[in-house]
Write an enzyme that holds these catalytic residues in place. Structure first.
Site, PDB file in Angstrom:
ATOM      1  N   ALA A   1      30.843  57.660  27.129  1.00  0.00           N
ATOM      2  CA  ALA A   1      29.805  56.873  26.449  1.00  0.00           C
ATOM      3  C   ALA A   1      29.451  55.618  27.250  1.00  0.00           C
ATOM      4  O   ALA A   1      30.225  54.671  27.289  1.00  0.00           O
ATOM      5  CB  ALA A   1      30.292  56.486  25.058  1.00  0.00           C
TER       6      ALA A   1
ATOM      7  N   TYR B   1      25.313  48.441  37.141  1.00  0.00           N
ATOM      8  CA  TYR B   1      25.903  49.692  36.649  1.00  0.00           C
ATOM      9  C   TYR B   1      27.267  49.919  37.313  1.00  0.00           C
ATOM     10  O   TYR B   1      28.287  50.091  36.632  1.00  0.00           O
ATOM     11  CB  TYR B   1      24.948  50.869  36.922  1.00  0.00           C
ATOM     12  CG  TYR B   1      25.609  52.203  36.760  1.00  0.00           C
ATOM     13  CD1 TYR B   1      26.162  52.581  35.538  1.00  0.00           C
ATOM     14  CD2 TYR B   1      25.730  53.095  37.832  1.00  0.00           C
ATOM     15  CE1 TYR B   1      26.796  53.798  35.383  1.00  0.00           C
ATOM     16  CE2 TYR B   1      26.364  54.309  37.687  1.00  0.00           C
ATOM     17  CZ  TYR B   1      26.900  54.658  36.466  1.00  0.00           C
ATOM     18  OH  TYR B   1      27.543  55.858  36.327  1.00  0.00           O
TER      19      TYR B   1
ATOM     20  N   ASN C   1      26.910  62.837  43.092  1.00  0.00           N
ATOM     21  CA  ASN C   1      25.646  63.218  42.420  1.00  0.00           C
ATOM     22  C   ASN C   1      25.776  64.529  41.653  1.00  0.00           C
ATOM     23  O   ASN C   1      25.925  65.595  42.254  1.00  0.00           O
ATOM     24  CB  ASN C   1      24.515  63.296  43.447  1.00  0.00           C
ATOM     25  CG  ASN C   1      24.121  61.918  43.904  1.00  0.00           C
ATOM     26  OD1 ASN C   1      24.926  61.191  44.474  1.00  0.00           O
ATOM     27  ND2 ASN C   1      22.896  61.543  43.626  1.00  0.00           N
TER      28      ASN C   1
ATOM     29  N   HIS D   1      16.435  61.372  38.160  1.00  0.00           N
ATOM     30  CA  HIS D   1      17.263  62.033  39.172  1.00  0.00           C
ATOM     31  C   HIS D   1      16.477  63.029  40.020  1.00  0.00           C
ATOM     32  O   HIS D   1      15.545  63.676  39.543  1.00  0.00           O
ATOM     33  CB  HIS D   1      18.456  62.730  38.512  1.00  0.00           C
ATOM     34  CG  HIS D   1      19.376  61.776  37.836  1.00  0.00           C
ATOM     35  ND1 HIS D   1      19.344  61.550  36.484  1.00  0.00           N
ATOM     36  CD2 HIS D   1      20.304  60.937  38.341  1.00  0.00           C
ATOM     37  CE1 HIS D   1      20.243  60.632  36.188  1.00  0.00           C
ATOM     38  NE2 HIS D   1      20.843  60.233  37.293  1.00  0.00           N
TER      39      HIS D   1
HETATM   40  N1  UFG Z   1      15.023  60.184  45.081  1.00  0.00           N
HETATM   41  C1  UFG Z   1      13.740  60.327  45.616  1.00  0.00           C
HETATM   42  N2  UFG Z   1      12.732  60.536  44.725  1.00  0.00           N
HETATM   43  C2  UFG Z   1      12.896  60.609  43.378  1.00  0.00           C
HETATM   44  C3  UFG Z   1      14.221  60.445  42.857  1.00  0.00           C
HETATM   45  C4  UFG Z   1      15.255  60.231  43.753  1.00  0.00           C
HETATM   46  O1  UFG Z   1      13.526  60.270  46.813  1.00  0.00           O
HETATM   47  O2  UFG Z   1      11.923  60.768  42.645  1.00  0.00           O
HETATM   48  C5  UFG Z   1      16.138  59.977  46.021  1.00  0.00           C
HETATM   49  C6  UFG Z   1      16.872  58.663  45.794  1.00  0.00           C
HETATM   50  O3  UFG Z   1      16.254  57.634  46.502  1.00  0.00           O
HETATM   51  C7  UFG Z   1      18.271  59.008  46.315  1.00  0.00           C
HETATM   52  C8  UFG Z   1      18.414  60.510  46.038  1.00  0.00           C
HETATM   53  O4  UFG Z   1      17.095  60.973  45.817  1.00  0.00           O
HETATM   54  O5  UFG Z   1      18.311  58.812  47.687  1.00  0.00           O
HETATM   55  C9  UFG Z   1      19.246  60.807  44.808  1.00  0.00           C
HETATM   56  O6  UFG Z   1      18.736  60.000  43.730  1.00  0.00           O
HETATM   57  P1  UFG Z   1      19.223  60.183  42.225  1.00  0.00           P
HETATM   58  O7  UFG Z   1      18.458  59.211  41.394  1.00  0.00           O
HETATM   59  O8  UFG Z   1      19.170  61.623  41.843  1.00  0.00           O
HETATM   60  O9  UFG Z   1      20.747  59.789  42.292  1.00  0.00           O
HETATM   61  P2  UFG Z   1      21.423  58.433  42.813  1.00  0.00           P
HETATM   62  O10 UFG Z   1      22.103  58.795  44.097  1.00  0.00           O
HETATM   63  O11 UFG Z   1      20.527  57.290  42.822  1.00  0.00           O
HETATM   64  O12 UFG Z   1      22.402  58.157  41.618  1.00  0.00           O
HETATM   65  C10 UFG Z   1      23.615  58.791  41.461  1.00  0.00           C
HETATM   66  C11 UFG Z   1      24.004  58.793  39.998  1.00  0.00           C
HETATM   67  C12 UFG Z   1      24.225  57.380  39.501  1.00  0.00           C
HETATM   68  C13 UFG Z   1      25.197  56.683  40.412  1.00  0.00           C
HETATM   69  C14 UFG Z   1      24.720  56.734  41.827  1.00  0.00           C
HETATM   70  C15 UFG Z   1      25.689  56.099  42.783  1.00  0.00           C
HETATM   71  O13 UFG Z   1      23.000  59.422  39.232  1.00  0.00           O
HETATM   72  O14 UFG Z   1      24.740  57.436  38.205  1.00  0.00           O
HETATM   73  O15 UFG Z   1      24.553  58.081  42.225  1.00  0.00           O
HETATM   74  O16 UFG Z   1      24.969  55.429  43.772  1.00  0.00           O
HETATM   75  F1  UFG Z   1      25.316  55.383  40.080  1.00  0.00           F
END
Ligand code: UFG
Length: 328
Positions: A73, A140, A169, A188
Site C-alpha cells: 500500500a 518516491y 521495472n 509506464h
Molecule cells: N518512457 C518513455 N515514454 C513514455 C513513458 C516512459 O520514453 O511515454 C521511458 C521513460 O523515460 C523511462 C522508461 O521509458 O526511461 C521506463 O519508464 P516507466 O515510466 O515505465 O518506468 P520508470 O523506469 O520511470 O519507473 C520504474 C517504476 C517506478 C520506480 C522507477 C525507479 O515504475 O515505480 O522505475 O526509477 F520508481
C-alpha cells in the site's frame, strides 16, 4: 493468515492470486485509491479502508489471526512525488508507521514489503547490487528508503523481521488474463506502447534520445509481475525459516532501451507503433539494471519470463482482452 495491504493494486493483486493458488488464507486491505476491487481474488477476505486509519487497522487485526504481512500500500509515481512530496510522506511513511505500530501491538513479527530501484538514484555502476549506495533523486524513492530504515529500527527495537524487495521495472499480466496492469493515468512505458497498438493513442513519445547509451534512449531492466509475485512468497518462506531481515533486488539482469522495447512490441503486436522523440522526463536515471544474484542464491528465486518478448506478449494478451482495464 496473511494480510496483504494494497492487495487490489497491480503487483498486490498478482501476489494475492499466487498466495491463494498456494492454499494460503489471505486478507486484503486496500483503500481503492489506485487499486481495483475487481482485481481482488474472490477467495480473499476484503476490507476497504486505509492503513493510516488506526481504528480501522486495529479492527482488521482484532478480527483475524494474522501471522504475517505483505505491504504494497503506497503511492508510486516518481513525477507525482516531485510535485506533491508530502502526499508520499503521508501515505508511504506515515501509513507504514501505523501499520508497524499495529503489528507490534498484535505481536505480528513478519513483513515483506515493496521497495524500489528508485532508492539507488543514479547508479555509479551496473549491475546494481544491494550493497551499493542509496541516494534517491525523488521523494518516491526517498520515502521508500525511509520505510526501509523504519523497518530496520523496528527490527532492532521490537524484533519485527522484514524483507525489503527492491523492484526494477515491472510488466506483464497474469497468464489467465483475468488481471493485469490498469493505471489511471497510465505513465509506464509498456502499457503506453500497447495503447498505441490498440489505436487508443496515436503515438508514443520517447522521453529523450540524447542519453549516453547505445541508441541514446534510457535503459531499464524489465521483470514479469508473476515472477515478482513468486518472490514475495519465497520471501515469506525465508522469514519463516531464517527469521532474519534482509534486502533483495528483483530484476532480470538485462537492460533494454526504450527504442528496443518499442521494436519488441512491434514484433509481438504486428502493429507499426508510431513513435516520436520528445523531451527528457525530469528525474529519469539513464540506466537501471539489477543484479538479482542474491535473490537467486538466498531466496532460490528463478524468474520464468526471461525474454522481453514473452513479457510484452503477456501484457499484450491482457490489454487486447481488456482494453478498458477493469472498467471493461
Ligand atoms: N518512457 C518513455 N515514454 C513514455 C513513458 C516512459 O520514453 O511515454 C521511458 C521513460 O523515460 C523511462 C522508461 O521509458 O526511461 C521506463 O519508464 P516507466 O515510466 O515505465 O518506468 P520508470 O523506469 O520511470 O519507473 C520504474 C517504476 C517506478 C520506480 C522507477 C525507479 O515504475 O515505480 O522505475 O526509477 F520508481
Amino acid at each position: 493468515m496473511i494480510l496483504v495491504c494494497g492487495g487490489a493494486g497491480y503487483i498486490g493483486s498478482h501476489t494475492v492470486f499466487e498466495l491463494i493458488e498456494d492454499g494460503k488464507e489471505v486478507i486484503v486491505v486496500d483503500n481503492l485509491e489506485t487499486g481495483h476491487k475487481k482485481a481482488i481474488s474472490n477467495k480473499a477476505k476484503f476490507y476497504n479502508g486505509d492503513i493510516r486509519d488506526r481504528k480501522f487497522l486495529e479492527k482488521v487485526f482484532k478480527e483475524n489471526k494474522i501471522d504475517s504481512v505483505i505491504h504494497f500500500a503506497a503511492n508510486s509515481l516518481v513525477g507525482e512525488s516531485m510535485e506533491n512530496p508530502l502526499k508520499y510522506y503521508d501515505n508511504n511513511v506515515y501509513g507504514t508507521q501505523i501499520l508497524l505500530e499495529t503489528m507490534n501491538r498484535h505481536n505480528v513479527k513478519k513483513i515483506v514489503f515493496s521497495s524500489t530501484a528508485a532508492v539507488y538514484g543514479e547508479p555509479k555502476s551496473i549491475p546494481i547490487m544491494e550493497t551499493d549506495k542509496t541516494f534517491p533523486t525523488n521523494p518516491y524513492g526517498e520515502t521508500k528508503l525511509t520505510m526501509e530504515k523504519m523497518f530496520k529500527w523496528a527490527d532492532s527495537a521490537y524484533g519485527i523481521k522484514y524483507i525489503s524487495l527492491r523492484y526494477f521495472n515491472v510488466a506483464g499480466a497474469h497468464i489467465t488474463e483475468k488481471i493485469g496492469e490498469d493505471h489511471n493515468p497510465e505513465t509506464h512505458l509498456i502499457p503506453i506502447i500497447l495503447q498505441v497498438a490498440l489505436d487508443k493513442r496515436e503515438k508514443i513519445f520517447i522521453f529523450g534520445d540524447d542519453y549516453n547509451t547505445s541508441d541514446g534512449t534510457c535503459i531499464r531492466d524489465y521483470i514479469h509481475v508473476t515472477d515478482l509475485a513468486h518472490a514475495h512468497m519465497l520471501a515469506l518462506e525465508y522469514l519463516n525459516k531464517a527469521n532474519k531481515s534482509n534486502i533483495f533486488n528483483l530484476g532480470n539482469g538485462e537492460g533494454f532501451s526504450v527504442k528496443e522495447i518499442i521494436e519488441a512490441a512491434r514484433k509481438v503486436t504486428g502493429h507499426p507503433i508510431k513513435s516520436e522523440i520528445g523531451e527528457r522526463r525530469v528525474g529519469d536515471p539513464e540506466k537501471l539494471v539489477a543484479s538479482s544474484e542474491k535473490a537467486k542464491r538466498e531466496l532460490k528465486w528463478k524468474p520464468k519470463y526471461i525474454d522481453i518478448e514473452s513479457i510484452i506478449e503477456s501484457a499484450w494478451n491482457w490489454h487486447k482482452n481488456s482494453p478498458d482495464g477493469f472498467k471493461g
